[in-house]
Scaffold this active site. Structure first.
Site, PDB file in Angstrom:
ATOM      1  N   GLN B 128      30.536  18.501 -11.205  1.00 17.79           N
ATOM      2  CA  GLN B 128      31.064  18.756  -9.870  1.00 17.79           C
ATOM      3  C   GLN B 128      30.800  20.194  -9.455  1.00 17.79           C
ATOM      4  O   GLN B 128      31.370  21.123 -10.034  1.00 17.79           O
ATOM      5  CB  GLN B 128      32.572  18.481  -9.860  1.00 17.79           C
ATOM      6  CG  GLN B 128      33.193  18.655  -8.486  1.00 17.79           C
ATOM      7  CD  GLN B 128      34.701  18.505  -8.554  1.00 17.79           C
ATOM      8  OE1 GLN B 128      35.365  19.294  -9.203  1.00 17.79           O
ATOM      9  NE2 GLN B 128      35.224  17.494  -7.892  1.00 17.79           N
ATOM     10  N   SER B 131      33.425  24.585  -6.550  1.00 15.74           N
ATOM     11  CA  SER B 131      33.893  25.975  -6.531  1.00 15.74           C
ATOM     12  C   SER B 131      32.723  26.953  -6.561  1.00 15.74           C
ATOM     13  O   SER B 131      31.684  26.683  -7.168  1.00 15.74           O
ATOM     14  CB  SER B 131      34.776  26.250  -7.747  1.00 15.74           C
ATOM     15  OG  SER B 131      35.832  25.332  -7.801  1.00 15.74           O
ATOM     16  N   GLU B 246      42.085   8.713  -6.992  1.00 11.13           N
ATOM     17  CA  GLU B 246      42.569   8.284  -8.304  1.00 11.13           C
ATOM     18  C   GLU B 246      43.868   7.471  -8.286  1.00 11.13           C
ATOM     19  O   GLU B 246      44.258   6.927  -9.296  1.00 11.13           O
ATOM     20  CB  GLU B 246      42.663   9.466  -9.258  1.00 11.13           C
ATOM     21  CG  GLU B 246      43.187  10.761  -8.660  1.00 11.13           C
ATOM     22  CD  GLU B 246      44.701  10.823  -8.627  1.00 11.13           C
ATOM     23  OE1 GLU B 246      45.336   9.854  -9.060  1.00 11.13           O
ATOM     24  OE2 GLU B 246      45.231  11.835  -8.144  1.00 11.13           O
TER      25      GLU B 246
END
Ligand SMILES: Cc1cc2nc3c(=O)[nH]c(=O)nc-3n(C[C@H](O)[C@H](O)[C@H](O)COP(=O)(O)OP(=O)(O)OC[C@H]3O[C@@H](n4cnc5c(N)ncnc54)[C@H](O)[C@@H]3O)c2cc1C
Lengths: 304, 385
Positions: B128, B131, B246
């Site tokens: 991922q 950031s 989720e």
């Protein structure tokens, strides 16, 4: 698995909330603080008629025949409204003390150390004693929970599990209510040209209050469903914490207003202190949980 | 309010248990924490077994290759696999829980066909890339630039704290495609192959000593426009779909693991005499109560998700994460109290766990950010100026 309340359970809760909003709203609460009349017999009877005390009594005995899950939802509402009086003890006395189920009798219990008894002067019976013992009045921290010291403690331990759980439900209602009070005030009160709720320090206090209350909520509901002694202890421990700390944070959010007699915050805090001492204290709950924890591994060890 | 499982759910649990009992003893030995290729192979091998047994993508929709299981079945799956000591999702985390669900929800048919099956089969690993050095909590201020050039985007910038970057095949990458737009409106979501020219990965050592994450440098990396999921400049919305996917089950396995650790702590404390200290004993008792309540909160959230089936879940996950991350840190601080000076040794498993638990109040949205979310989105308090 469906842990969420059923439609019937939600309706029951909403019904009690409406009843209490109409019958014991803020003005009624403040009036009882002003007069010092903590148990209103007429209200007690109305609660009785609504099934508050007979909720878990079997229908064959004239009760409503519901269980602990329904009871905690209803007690949560009473805690939210800060209804005074020995609600838990009278509920536990339904089917034991004549008149308790219908709200015709006011029943207290030996649920405090000391030995202190709450609402002794107004009680028709005290769980754990035969008859109503004599007692010396003690000046109570909570204006709506009169206390007496008695010479010899009675024994209400047979009622401890249910008593602790229902008291936890009262604490939960109070905790949720203090979140609402804090959030409302934080949205209205302005300083430095903006609502104080826009300041993170205030916002985060409110968020912490909600987190504690939501964790306590699931603990209380789960204990009501399982009836497990460890879960009841956890529910009491977490709900006590959520109510006491929630009231303190709510007081902080209210600033100087929070320190006044006029704001309701202190009533939540003082009642939460009383309830924290009833049936099972934090220290007792933690000890019980510690023993359960150890028991669970020793059992597993033997089985393995 | 009912905590009993239906017959169907119990059957599901029983079949899963039987399967786990059969396959777990056949697993190879766990690789050492620093052996990244070994960890990748181990995690993918486990995913492959799940795939072959029909447990891969359990909670994914059927038309994305998943099993369309209910949130409760997913809860049971996570609970039982953790109980049995099965491997953690590990390197498959982003593929199964973030990138995959995003592609399933927002991707075209071709994109789903290209990327989803390899995740389910345990062939490809995702990471991922959200950031950046200057965009953490304020993720939407990210600056990695993607400039259109024919059928490609040309990307330059840098991502940081990228877990599993060293062993990933793909990166779900957030890039700025319109620097002139308000910050949330100029972002796009791309699938970037990690072996593309111009991608370099510099491992970062965590305070626990291992290299769990990395800084990823992007120097004129060409990524086909066809790798964009969702519309150009719509990447922020696409991402929010992922982050809420989720459905209350994010920490199921971990809560089960923490409860087991608590039991081991009690046993150790009893054996070394520290159990006799009432302060410590009560602290353990309180944690036992808290983790029990956190388990119930998980069941509560899952029941809620089940009722709003298909809907995007609420913000209850923030409440859970706040309580859980704090309790987990408290758990390992208590472990240190049980161990005494032994807790200073890195040979103690709990010491490593204590170190890694320090990330729980930071990763995936810091506690401060979670409290902002709770205060503003649940309690409705005003945004600060
Ligand atoms: C173990 C680990 C794994 C990670 N894995 C990944 C990954 O795979 N991919 C990825 O993209 N990212 C990953 N991250 C990054 C993670 O999402 C960020 O670290 C996190 O969002 C915080 O951003 P930051 O580190 O820049 O801290 P900052 O945002 O700089 O925050 C520093 C401090 O300021 C506080 N702060 C910042 N803004 C506010 C505000 N508005 N109000 C109050 N306080 C504020 C924070 O709470 C924090 O205490 C990982 C992080 C860790 C620790």
């Amino acid at each position: 698995m469906d842990f969420q309340p059923t439609e019937d359970q939600k309706d029951l809760r909403a019904g009690v909330r409406d009843l209490l909003a109409g019958r014991y709203g803020r003005e009624a609460l403040r009036a009882s603080v002003d007069t010092g009349a903590s148990v209103d017999r007429a209200l007690w009877r109305e609660l009785g008629e609504a099934g508050f005390f007979a909720l878990r009594l079997p229908e064959s005995e004239g009760g409503v025949g519901l269980g602990l899950p329904e009871a905690v939802l209803v007690f949560e509402e009473a805690g939210r409204a800060l209804v005074p009086g020995p609600l838990v003890a009278t509920h536990l006395a339904a089917g034991v003390v004549p008149g308790a189920a219908a709200g015709k009798a006011v029943v207290s219990a030996f649920d405090l150390d000391g030995p202190l008894v709450a609402h002794l002067g107004e009680a028709d019976a005290v769980l754990g004693a035969s008859g109503v013992p004599a007692g010396e009045p003690v000046r109570s921290v909570d204006p709506l929970t009169p206390l007496h010291r008695v010479a010899v403690a009675g024994d209400a331990s047979a009622y401890r599990e249910a008593g602790a759980l229902l008291t936890a439900a009262l604490q939960l209602g109070s905790a949720l209510r203090t979140v609402e009070l804090a959030v409302r005030y934080a949205g209205e009160r302005e300083q430095f040209g903006q609502p104080i709720g826009a300041f993170q320090a205030v916002k985060h206090l409110c968020a912490r209050m909600l987190v504690r209350a939501e964790v306590a909520r699931t603990a209380v509901y789960a204990a009501a469903v399982t009836g497990d002694a460890g879960e009841v202890a956890a529910a009491k421990l977490l709900a006590d914490g959520a109510a006491v700390q929630g009231a303190r944070d709510c007081l902080q959010v209210h600033g100087g207003m929070g320190f006044t007699w006029e704001a309701d915050v202190h009533l939540h805090l003082k009642r939460a202190w009383v309830r924290a001492e009833q049936w099972r204290t934090a220290a007792q709950a933690q000890e019980l949980l510690a023993q359960e924890l150890l028991g669970s591994v020793e059992e597993a060890g033997q089985a393995g | 309010m009912d905590l009993t499982y239906t017959e169907e759910e119990q059957d599901f649990r029983a079949r899963l248990r039987a399967w786990l009992a059969k396959v777990l003893p056949e697993l190879p030995a766990k690789p050492s924490p620093d052996d990244w290729p070994g960890r990748r192979a181990y995690d993918l091998g486990w995913q492959r077994r799940l795939y072959e047994a029909g447990y891969a993508g359990l909670h994914w929709p059927v038309d994305a290759g998943g099993r369309g299981a209910t949130p409760t079945q997913h809860l049971i799956f996570l609970e039982e696999t953790e109980r049995a000591g099965a491997p953690y999702v590990g390197a498959n985390f982003v593929g199964l829980l973030h990138a995959g669900p995003t592609i399933a929800a927002e991707g075209t048919a071709e994109q789903r066909a290209r990327w989803l099956p390899p995740v389910l089969r345990g062939d490809e690993v995702w990471c991922q890339g959200f950031s950046e050095p200057d965009a953490g909590s304020d993720l939407a201020s990210l600056r990695t630039r993607a400039v259109r050039d024919g059928d490609d985007y040309v990307i330059s910038g840098s991502k940081i704290w990228t877990s599993h970057a060293e062993v990933a095949d793909w990166c779900e990458l957030l890039v700025r495609t319109d620097p002139g737009a308000p910050k949330h409106r100029g972002i796009s979501w791309l699938a970037m192959p990690m072996d593309a020219p111009g991608v370099s990965v510099r491992p970062l050592r965590t305070l626990a000593g291992s290299a769990e994450f990395a800084q990823v440098f992007l120097d004129e990396v060409r990524v086909p426009v066809a790798n964009r999921v969702g519309a150009e400049n719509d990447g922020w919305r696409v991402t929010m779909v992922t982050l809420s996917f989720e459905r209350g089950t994010a920490f199921v396995g971990e809560v089960v693991a923490c409860r087991r650790t608590l039991g081991e702590l009690a046993r150790t404390a009893k054996a070394n005499g520290r159990w006799d200290d009432p302060v410590l004993r009560r602290r353990l008792g309180r944690l036992y109560g808290e983790f029990g309540a956190l388990w119930r909160l998980t069941q509560w959230n899952v029941s809620e998700a089940e009722r709003s089936a298909g809907g995007v879940p609420g913000t209850g996950g923030s409440v859970f994460k706040l309580a859980y991350s704090h309790a987990r840190q408290e758990l390992y601080d208590t472990a240190a109290e049980v161990l005494g000076a032994r807790s200073l040794s890195l040979e103690e498993e709990w010491t490593l766990d204590r170190l890694s638990s320090l990330s729980y109040t930071i990763a995936a949205g810091t506690s401060q950010i979670q409290r902002n979310i709770v205060a503003e989105r649940i309690l409705g308090l005003p945004k600060g100026r």
